[in-house]
Design an enzyme around this catalytic site. Structure first.
Site, PDB file in Angstrom:
ATOM      1  N   ASN A  12       0.914  -1.143   0.009  1.00  0.00           N
ATOM      2  CA  ASN A  12       0.116  -0.006   0.039  1.00  0.00           C
ATOM      3  C   ASN A  12       0.912   1.292   0.130  1.00  0.00           C
ATOM      4  O   ASN A  12       1.499   1.650   1.052  1.00  0.00           O
ATOM      5  CB  ASN A  12      -0.909  -0.028   1.136  1.00  0.00           C
ATOM      6  CG  ASN A  12      -1.782   1.288   1.590  1.00  0.00           C
ATOM      7  OD1 ASN A  12      -1.646   2.007   0.619  1.00  0.00           O
ATOM      8  ND2 ASN A  12      -2.246   1.357   2.704  1.00  0.00           N
ATOM      9  N   LYS A  14       0.052   4.278  -0.147  1.00  0.00           N
ATOM     10  CA  LYS A  14      -0.696   5.473   0.367  1.00  0.00           C
ATOM     11  C   LYS A  14      -0.425   6.709  -0.635  1.00  0.00           C
ATOM     12  O   LYS A  14      -0.206   6.602  -1.767  1.00  0.00           O
ATOM     13  CB  LYS A  14      -0.327   5.827   1.866  1.00  0.00           C
ATOM     14  CG  LYS A  14      -0.204   4.521   2.587  1.00  0.00           C
ATOM     15  CD  LYS A  14       0.213   4.750   4.095  1.00  0.00           C
ATOM     16  CE  LYS A  14       0.448   3.320   4.772  1.00  0.00           C
ATOM     17  NZ  LYS A  14       0.233   3.417   6.256  1.00  0.00           N
ATOM     18  N   HIS A  98      -9.225   0.796   5.118  1.00  0.00           N
ATOM     19  CA  HIS A  98      -8.130   1.019   5.637  1.00  0.00           C
ATOM     20  C   HIS A  98      -8.100   1.925   7.123  1.00  0.00           C
ATOM     21  O   HIS A  98      -8.993   2.923   6.809  1.00  0.00           O
ATOM     22  CB  HIS A  98      -7.090   1.747   4.708  1.00  0.00           C
ATOM     23  CG  HIS A  98      -5.558   1.958   5.412  1.00  0.00           C
ATOM     24  ND1 HIS A  98      -5.255   2.626   6.404  1.00  0.00           N
ATOM     25  CD2 HIS A  98      -4.583   0.990   5.333  1.00  0.00           C
ATOM     26  CE1 HIS A  98      -3.886   2.340   6.461  1.00  0.00           C
ATOM     27  NE2 HIS A  98      -3.540   1.033   5.983  1.00  0.00           N
ATOM     28  N   GLU A 100      -6.517   4.140   8.306  1.00  0.00           N
ATOM     29  CA  GLU A 100      -6.467   5.808   8.125  1.00  0.00           C
ATOM     30  C   GLU A 100      -7.688   6.457   7.355  1.00  0.00           C
ATOM     31  O   GLU A 100      -8.116   7.579   7.604  1.00  0.00           O
ATOM     32  CB  GLU A 100      -5.164   6.043   7.139  1.00  0.00           C
ATOM     33  CG  GLU A 100      -3.916   5.702   8.006  1.00  0.00           C
ATOM     34  CD  GLU A 100      -2.741   5.269   6.821  1.00  0.00           C
ATOM     35  OE1 GLU A 100      -2.730   5.224   5.534  1.00  0.00           O
ATOM     36  OE2 GLU A 100      -1.791   4.857   7.599  1.00  0.00           O
ATOM     37  N   GLU A 168      -4.874  -5.615  10.379  1.00  0.00           N
ATOM     38  CA  GLU A 168      -4.032  -4.458  10.765  1.00  0.00           C
ATOM     39  C   GLU A 168      -4.401  -3.681  12.030  1.00  0.00           C
ATOM     40  O   GLU A 168      -5.215  -2.995  11.931  1.00  0.00           O
ATOM     41  CB  GLU A 168      -3.946  -3.297   9.500  1.00  0.00           C
ATOM     42  CG  GLU A 168      -3.845  -4.014   8.180  1.00  0.00           C
ATOM     43  CD  GLU A 168      -3.192  -2.844   7.285  1.00  0.00           C
ATOM     44  OE1 GLU A 168      -2.311  -3.230   6.799  1.00  0.00           O
ATOM     45  OE2 GLU A 168      -3.764  -1.860   7.074  1.00  0.00           O
ATOM     46  N   GLY A 174       2.939   1.774  10.948  1.00  0.00           N
ATOM     47  CA  GLY A 174       3.640   2.908  10.621  1.00  0.00           C
ATOM     48  C   GLY A 174       4.506   2.936  11.950  1.00  0.00           C
ATOM     49  O   GLY A 174       5.153   4.283  12.146  1.00  0.00           O
ATOM     50  N   SER A 213       3.743  -2.553  10.187  1.00  0.00           N
ATOM     51  CA  SER A 213       5.143  -2.761  10.575  1.00  0.00           C
ATOM     52  C   SER A 213       5.826  -3.942  10.098  1.00  0.00           C
ATOM     53  O   SER A 213       6.787  -4.480  10.611  1.00  0.00           O
ATOM     54  CB  SER A 213       5.442  -2.488  11.883  1.00  0.00           C
ATOM     55  OG  SER A 213       5.118  -1.063  12.120  1.00  0.00           O
ATOM     56  N   GLY A 234       2.772  -1.239   4.216  1.00  0.00           N
ATOM     57  CA  GLY A 234       2.880   0.268   3.983  1.00  0.00           C
ATOM     58  C   GLY A 234       4.373   0.460   3.453  1.00  0.00           C
ATOM     59  O   GLY A 234       4.840   0.345   2.492  1.00  0.00           O
TER      60      GLY A 234
HETATM   61  C1  PEP Z   1      -0.592   0.051   6.058  1.00  0.00           C
HETATM   62  O1  PEP Z   1      -0.599   1.257   6.225  1.00  0.00           O
HETATM   63  O2  PEP Z   1      -1.390  -0.529   5.520  1.00  0.00           O
HETATM   64  C2  PEP Z   1       0.646  -0.544   6.851  1.00  0.00           C
HETATM   65  C3  PEP Z   1       0.491  -1.773   7.169  1.00  0.00           C
HETATM   66  O3  PEP Z   1       1.670   0.313   6.903  1.00  0.00           O
HETATM   67  P1  PEP Z   1       3.102  -0.237   7.729  1.00  0.00           P
HETATM   68  O4  PEP Z   1       3.423  -1.367   6.889  1.00  0.00           O
HETATM   69  O5  PEP Z   1       3.819   1.316   7.373  1.00  0.00           O
HETATM   70  O6  PEP Z   1       2.852  -0.209   9.132  1.00  0.00           O
END
Ligand code: PEP
Length: 251
Positions: A12, A14, A98, A100, A168, A174, A213, A234
């Site tokens: 992703n 973003k 998601h 966010e 998630e 993040g 992460s 991400g």
């Molecule tokens: C995400 O935003 O879907 C995600 C998993 O981000 P990150 O891998 O950066 O934690």
């Protein structure tokens, strides 16, 4: 017992990426061709790059997905993009719900359900995201939150070709933090059980990704957990080396 579904590692991006980022996609494609992995690969760039990424990735081991869609196919929705438009631009999947978007666009479970259904209508696979906040985890309310999100946002008919669940934890996105392997196993087993309820034929075939992460250094351990059928990545998906390093968990 049915065999585990083929894993998926999806990136992703973003709100990151300009036309020049096609070079990074090119590196991902070349790496995937040179060192094949036993999983599906997907990159979800911002909408502005969908069409050009789909052209670059055509016939390659890397599929292209989108990050959000509107529930309606057409209409007076300024600034929005329908699932049909994403498909027309070359996407084969779309992320919905998601955290966010749930947070900054106030998307409810009902909104997410409508988007997942719109994806299926348009012939796209929905990657439906769910996950608890830090407060919910600390209050021991993780499974209750997951259950509410599944009850409220799963489409009425389960189709394993058109639906992927991404677990998630919001607090892991993040932040560099990840749940313990035991906690991931508990939540994934809970999701699988819920998918199987009333859907014995398809519930076992729906992929359940872990996201939050994921890095090359922890991918093998996380991907080795029962009922983890891949990752939604991400930050680490923006660099070919890291993304391919995560997918290498399936080599
Ligand atoms: C995400 O935003 O879907 C995600 C998993 O981000 P990150 O891998 O950066 O934690």
């Amino acid at each position: 017992m049915a065999s585990a579904p083929r894993p998926l590692v999806a990136g992703n991006w973003k709100m990151n990426g300009l036309k020049a980022s096609r070079a990074e996609l090119g590196k991902i494609i070349e790496g995937a061709k040179a060192n094949p992995v036993a999983c599906d690969l997907m990159i979800c760039p911002p909408a502005t790059l969908l069409e050009s990424f789909a052209t670059v990735a055509l016939g390659s081991p890397v599929a292209i997905g989108a990050q959000d869609c509107h529930a309606e196919p057409v209409g007076a929705f300024t600034g929005d993009i329908s699932a049909e438009m994403l498909r027309d631009a070359g996407a084969s999947a779309v992320i919905v719900g998601h955290s966010e978007r749930r947070a900054t666009h106030r998307e409810s479970d009902a909104d997410v359900k409508a988007k997942a259904s719109a994806a299926a209508r348009a012939g796209l696979m929905a990657i439906l995201c769910i996950g608890e906040t830090r407060e919910e985890r600390e209050a021991g309310a993780t499974l209750a939150r997951i259950e509410r999100q599944l009850d409220g946002s799963l489409p009425d008919t389960l189709d394993a070709q058109k639906l992927v669940i991404a677990y998630e934890p919001v607090w892991a996105i993040g932040t560099g933090l990840t749940p313990t392997v035991k906690d991931v196993a508990e939540v994934h087993a809970f999701i699988r059980k819920r998918l199987l309820k009333g859907n014995e034929r398809t519930g076992g075939a729906v992929r359940i990704l872990y996201g939050g992460s994921v890095k090359p250094a922890n991918a093998r351990e996380l991907m080795g957990v029962a009922d983890v059928n891949g990752a939604l990545v991400g930050g680490a998906s923006l660099k070919a080396e890291d993304f391919l390093g995560i997918a290498a968990a399936y080599r």
